[in-house]
Design an enzyme around this catalytic site. Sequence first.
Site, PDB file in Angstrom:
ATOM      1  N   HIS A  19       0.860  -1.193   0.000  1.00 32.33           N
ATOM      2  CA  HIS A  19       0.000   0.000   0.000  1.00 32.33           C
ATOM      3  C   HIS A  19       0.890   1.234   0.000  1.00 32.33           C
ATOM      4  CE1 HIS A  19      -3.874   1.990   1.808  1.00 32.33           C
ATOM      5  NE2 HIS A  19      -3.211   2.852   1.042  1.00 32.33           N
ATOM      6  N   HIS A  21       1.177   4.807  -2.403  1.00 34.63           N
ATOM      7  CA  HIS A  21       0.788   5.650  -3.551  1.00 34.63           C
ATOM      8  C   HIS A  21       2.057   6.336  -4.014  1.00 34.63           C
ATOM      9  CE1 HIS A  21      -3.551   5.322  -2.549  1.00 34.63           C
ATOM     10  NE2 HIS A  21      -3.061   5.171  -1.330  1.00 34.63           N
ATOM     11  N   GLU A 198     -11.428   3.066   5.775  1.00 30.96           N
ATOM     12  CA  GLU A 198     -10.396   3.986   6.296  1.00 30.96           C
ATOM     13  C   GLU A 198     -11.166   5.055   7.076  1.00 30.96           C
ATOM     14  OE1 GLU A 198      -8.353   6.271   3.261  1.00 30.96           O
ATOM     15  OE2 GLU A 198      -6.780   6.947   4.639  1.00 30.96           O
TER      16      GLU A 198
HETATM   17  N1  LIG Z   1      -4.851   7.198   2.349  1.00 30.09           N
HETATM   18  C1  LIG Z   1      -5.485   7.425   1.192  1.00 30.09           C
HETATM   19  N2  LIG Z   1      -6.806   7.194   1.112  1.00 30.09           N
HETATM   20  C2  LIG Z   1      -7.463   7.416  -0.024  1.00 30.09           C
HETATM   21  N3  LIG Z   1      -6.882   7.886  -1.136  1.00 30.09           N
HETATM   22  C3  LIG Z   1      -5.568   8.127  -1.102  1.00 30.09           C
HETATM   23  N4  LIG Z   1      -4.741   8.587  -2.054  1.00 30.09           N
HETATM   24  C4  LIG Z   1      -3.515   8.676  -1.516  1.00 30.09           C
HETATM   25  N5  LIG Z   1      -3.546   8.280  -0.239  1.00 30.09           N
HETATM   26  C5  LIG Z   1      -4.819   7.915   0.045  1.00 30.09           C
HETATM   27 ZN   LIG Z   2      -3.904   4.676   0.431  1.00 29.29          ZN
END
Ligand SMILES: Nc1ncnc2[nH]cnc12
Ligand SMILES: [Zn+2]
Length: 337
Positions: A19, A21, A198
């Site tokens: 995970h 980005h 989340e």
């Molecule tokens: N923690 C996250 N939750 C949702 N979208 C994201 N894009 C980058 N980080 C993110």
């Molecule tokens: Zn994320």
Amino acid sequence: MPNEQLRILLQRMPKAELHIHIEGSLEPELIFELAQRNGVKLAYESVESLRKAYAFDNLQSFLDIYYAGASVLLKEQDFYDMTMAYLRRAAEDNVRHAEIFFDPQTHTARGVPFQTVVDGIWRACQDGPISATLIMCFLRHLSEDDALATLEEALPYRDKIIGVGLDSSEVGHPPEKFCRVFERCRQLGLHLVAHAGEEGPPAYIETALDLLNVERIDHGVRCLEDPLLTARLAREQIALTVCPLSNIKLRVFGDMGEHNLLALLDAGLAATVNSDDPAYFGGYMNANFLAAFDALPLTAAHAHQLARNSFTASFLEPEAKRAFIDELDACFDHVKV
Ligand SMILES: Nc1ncnc2[nH]cnc12
Ligand SMILES: [Zn+2]
């Protein structure tokens, strides 16, 4: 506070990151360097003033600054440099394999060609020091038609992408908004993941599993609010890609002592530790492990379990998983777990 032996183990053990980005690995220094290289005017005077702006109330307040930071990425070399910087930094933390999220719509909406994005990131993955594969994320605040058009653009690069995900603003954009595009991705043989639970409710985790057919849940920490869902996630060993520092910075939990990572493991869930957007949340993989182990009564057995889960839940071939897990086991050979 983990003892010195445990701290060294956390740092040295081989691990996979599931995970991350890639746009969230863009450090302020590189943002300024790319802004200068590309003649982009930033709203901040200096690296320090940009870093000072990294104080977030929730997911949306982070996303606003994250998308602004990504605006300096214009050329293939920019995407290459960003990705290479992440891969080198991850290697220092003994990350042996990374499954990297990228957000093409963030760039194509600004006129950057899809090919520029994917070629730059992919070329760095070929040249970098660790194993790395790519997961293309759809932005859930945009429409499903936009996601479908992005998938069409991605088809010529199908061999460079192992899966798709769903990210950006969660609340108000439930998984069912993306049923058609995920079904098409499934038919194409792509792996499927989605951010859920989340900030959004446990129901989003359930619909991501039942309506999108995802194989892993990104974050998923709110699952414990629903005992039936928790039991199902444990029974089916659905991996959760948990991001401890992210959860504190975005105020999902008040502080690390309140984080539910240990509770997830105690419930038999296949939790993993990841960095999410390390440039924005104050740390890469080992910083995430250390912060969680500093605040919670986690042991060497938990460290082994978390690293093992990261390989088991990866989309690596079985032989590659086996080889990494053998290496991990060897690392714990003389450790009482
Ligand atoms: N923690 C996250 N939750 C949702 N979208 C994201 N894009 C980058 N980080 C993110
Ligand atoms: Zn994320």
